[in-house]
Motif scaffolding. Structure first.
Motif, short mmCIF file in Angstrom:
data_model
loop_
_atom_site.label_atom_id
_atom_site.label_comp_id
_atom_site.label_asym_id
_atom_site.label_seq_id
_atom_site.Cartn_x
_atom_site.Cartn_y
_atom_site.Cartn_z
N LEU A 1 0.78 -1.23 0.00
CA LEU A 1 0.00 0.00 0.00
C LEU A 1 0.82 1.29 0.00
O LEU A 1 0.25 2.38 -0.17
N ALA A 2 2.12 1.19 0.17
CA ALA A 2 2.94 2.40 0.26
C ALA A 2 3.06 3.09 -1.11
O ALA A 2 2.92 2.45 -2.16
N ASP A 3 3.30 4.40 -1.04
CA ASP A 3 3.60 5.21 -2.24
C ASP A 3 2.49 5.17 -3.28
O ASP A 3 2.75 5.27 -4.48
N ARG A 4 1.26 5.03 -2.86
CA ARG A 4 0.16 5.04 -3.82
C ARG A 4 -0.42 6.46 -3.90
O ARG A 4 -0.19 7.30 -3.02
N ASP A 5 -1.19 6.69 -4.91
CA ASP A 5 -1.85 7.97 -5.11
C ASP A 5 -3.06 8.04 -4.17
O ASP A 5 -4.05 7.32 -4.36
N ARG A 6 -3.00 8.90 -3.18
CA ARG A 6 -4.05 8.98 -2.16
C ARG A 6 -5.34 9.61 -2.69
O ARG A 6 -6.35 9.62 -1.97
N SER A 7 -5.33 10.09 -3.91
CA SER A 7 -6.56 10.64 -4.47
C SER A 7 -7.50 9.54 -4.95
O SER A 7 -8.67 9.79 -5.24
N ARG A 8 -6.97 8.31 -5.06
CA ARG A 8 -7.79 7.19 -5.51
C ARG A 8 -8.16 6.32 -4.31
O ARG A 8 -7.35 6.12 -3.39
N PRO A 9 -9.35 5.71 -4.33
CA PRO A 9 -9.69 4.76 -3.27
C PRO A 9 -8.93 3.46 -3.48
O PRO A 9 -8.54 3.12 -4.61
#
Length: 425
Positions: free
Chosen positions: A331-339
Motif C-alpha cells: 500500500l505504500a507510495d500510492r496515489d491517495r486521491s484514488r480509493p
C-alpha cells in the motif's frame, strides 16, 4: 517442537477426545436404554471402532490425497457432525433429565411398593448419585420400586435418546444439504469516498473459501464459475482458502477458474489453508488459469474514466513460510486521491489495513460461523463474523464463503457469492 512431534501430539489428543465423546454417547444412547447384553456389546464395539476411525479420517483428510479418500472422509465427517450435535443435544437435556430422574426416585420412595428398612439404592439396582438403572441391571424391576418406577426411568432415558438423535440427524442432514448445495448470490452496495462518479455501479464479484478437497471438486468449481459469470462482474476476487490439498492433486479441479469472465480479470490472495499445501505451487497453477495472485502487491484498475487501486496481502499463516502479510509493501507510495480496495483473507487483518488508509477490505475465512456454536466462537478471534462493518474508519465486508471446510455443513450460515457494487459518496 518438530512437525512429527506436533502431529503425534495432535493425534494423541484427538484420540483422547474421541474416546471421551464416544464413551458418553455410548452411556446415553446404549447403556441407559438397552437391556440386551448382546446389543450392549455391539454398542461398545461400535463406540470403540468409531473412536479409532474418527481420528484416522481426520488425519487422512489433512495429509492424504483428497481425491482418493472421499470414501473415508464422507462417512467419517458425516458422523463427526452428527456426533457433535448429539453431544450438544444431550448436554442441553442433561439437567432436565437429572431433575426428572430425581423426581421419579422421590415418587418411588413414597409409592405403594416401598418396604421399610430396605436400602433403596441396593433394592432398585440404581446408583445413589443418579437414581438411574446401573449398567449391570438396566431396567430391572425391584422389590422396593416396583415395575412402575423402573419403567418410567427407562421411558425417560429412551425419550431423551430419541429426542437427541432425531434433532442431531435432522440438523446434520439439513447442514449437509445446505453446505454442499449452491451458494446464495448477494449484492451489497458500498459507498467509497474519492471514488470517481463514473465508477458508480462497478461490480466486484467475490468468492472465498472454495475449499477444494474430499467434498468439493471440479463440479463445485464449475458451478461457482457459472454463478459468478452470471453476475456480469467487472472484476472477480477469490479471497483465500481455495483448497484443502496439493495443487498436483487438485489442480484439475480448479481448472474451470480459467473460464471466469470479466473485463478486468480475476485476482486471488492466499488463505490459511492454502499454506498447508504448498502455496507456491498453487499460485503457479492459478497463473496458468489466468488468475493473478496479489502477493503483498497492488494493481491499478482503470474503469470508465476512473480508477481504483486493488491491493492484496497474504494470509497471516504465511508468516510460518516467510510469506507473511506486508501491508506497507502493498500500500505504500500510492496515489491517495484514488480509493483502495484490499483483498485479505482474514477479517482481523483490517486493523493493519486501517492504519494504511484502506477504504474497503474484502475478506472471508469465518464461514459466517459455519454452524452453531461456531458463530459464538468467531468473535473471539475476528472483528466481524459476516457482512459489512466499519472498523477504525475502514469498511470491511466479510463473505460466508462459497464452500466449507470439514465437516462441510452449514446451519444458520448459508454459503454465498457476493457482488460488491461500488458507489461514489
Amino acid at each position: 517442537m518438530s512437525d512429527t512431534s506436533q502431529q503425534a501430539v495432535i493425534a494423541g489428543a484427538s484420540l483422547l477426545i474421541a474416546a471421551a465423546a464416544h464413551r458418553y454417547l455410548y452411556l446415553r444412547l446404549v447403556g441407559d436404554i438397552i437391556v440386551s447384553p448382546r446389543l450392549r456389546r455391539a454398542g461398545r464395539a461400535t463406540a470403540t471402532a468409531l473412536t479409532v476411525l474418527v481420528p484416522s479420517g481426520v488425519l487422512a483428510a489433512e495429509y492424504a490425497d483428497p481425491t482418493r479418500i472421499g470414501w473415508l472422509a464422507r462417512p467419517v465427517f458425516a458422523w463427526v457432525a452428527c456426533a457433535a450435535y448429539l453431544l450438544m443435544a444431550l448436554t442441553v437435556l442433561e439437567i432436565p433429565r437429572r431433575l426428572a430422574v430425581r423426581s421419579l426416585a422421590r415418587r418411588a420412595e413414597a409409592g405403594p411398593g416401598t418396604s421399610p428398612g430396605v436400602d433403596q439404592g441396593k433394592a432398585t439396582g440404581t446408583g445413589p448419585a443418579t437414581g438411574r438403572p446401573t449398567a449391570e441391571t438396566p431396567g430391572r424391576d425391584s422389590v422396593a420400586d416396583g415395575p412402575w418406577a423402573v419403567d418410567r426411568r427407562l421411558v425417560l432415558a429412551r425419550s431423551v435418546a430419541l429426542l437427541a438423535t432425531t434433532t442431531a440427524v435432522a440438523t446434520t442432514g439439513y447442514g449437509f444439504h445446505r453446505g454442499l448445495g449452491p451458494p446464495d448470490v448477494k449484492t451489497v452496495r458500498i459507498g467509497l469516498r474519492r471514488l470517481h462518479p463514473s465508477l458508480t455501479g462497478m461490480r466486484i464479484t467475490m468468492a472465498s473459501d472454495l475449499h477444494l478437497g474430499p467434498f468439493f471438486g471440479r463440479g463445485h468449481t464449475s458451478r461457482i464459475v457459472r454463478m459468478i459469470n452470471d453476475t456480469s462482474p467487472d472484476l472477480v476476487a477469490i479471497v483465500g482458502d481455495l483448497s484443502d490439498g496439493e495443487a498436483e492433486d487438485l489442480g484439475p479441479h480448479a481448472e474451470p477458474l480459467a473460464r471466469l469472465s470479466s473485463p478486468h480479470g480475476t485476482y486471488f490472495v492466499t488463505g490459511n489453508h492454502d499454506y498447508r499445501h504448498d502455496a507456491d505451487a498453487w499460485i503457479e497453477t492459478l497463473a496458468g488459469f489466468r488468475v493473478t495472485t496479489l502477493r503483498n502487491t497492488r494493481t491499478l484498475i482503470r474503469h470508465r474514466g476512473g480508477a481504483i487501486d486493488l491491493a492484496g496481502v497474504t494470509d497471516v499463516e504465511g508468516e510460518r513460510e516467510h510469506d507473511g502479510p506486508d501491508h506497507h509493501r502493498a500500500l505504500a507510495d500510492r496515489d491517495r486521491s484514488r480509493p483502495v480496495v484490499l483483498l485479505a483473507h482474514q477479517p482481523v487483518q483490517v486493523h493493519q489495513a486501517a492504519r494504511h488508509g484502506v477504504d474497503l477490505q474484502l475478506s472471508g475465512h469465518t464461514h459466517g460461523g459455519g454452524f452453531f456454536p461456531g458463530n459464538l466462537l468467531v468473535p473471539l478471534s475476528q472483528p466481524v463474523t459476516a457482512g459489512l462493518a466499519t472498523i477504525d474508519g475502514t469498511q470491511l465486508y466479510v463473505s460466508r464463503g462459497a464452500g466449507a471446510s470439514v465437516p462441510p455443513i452449514r446451519v444458520g450460515a448459508p454459503p454465498d457469492i457476493t457482488v460488491v457494487e461500488l458507489h461514489a459518496l
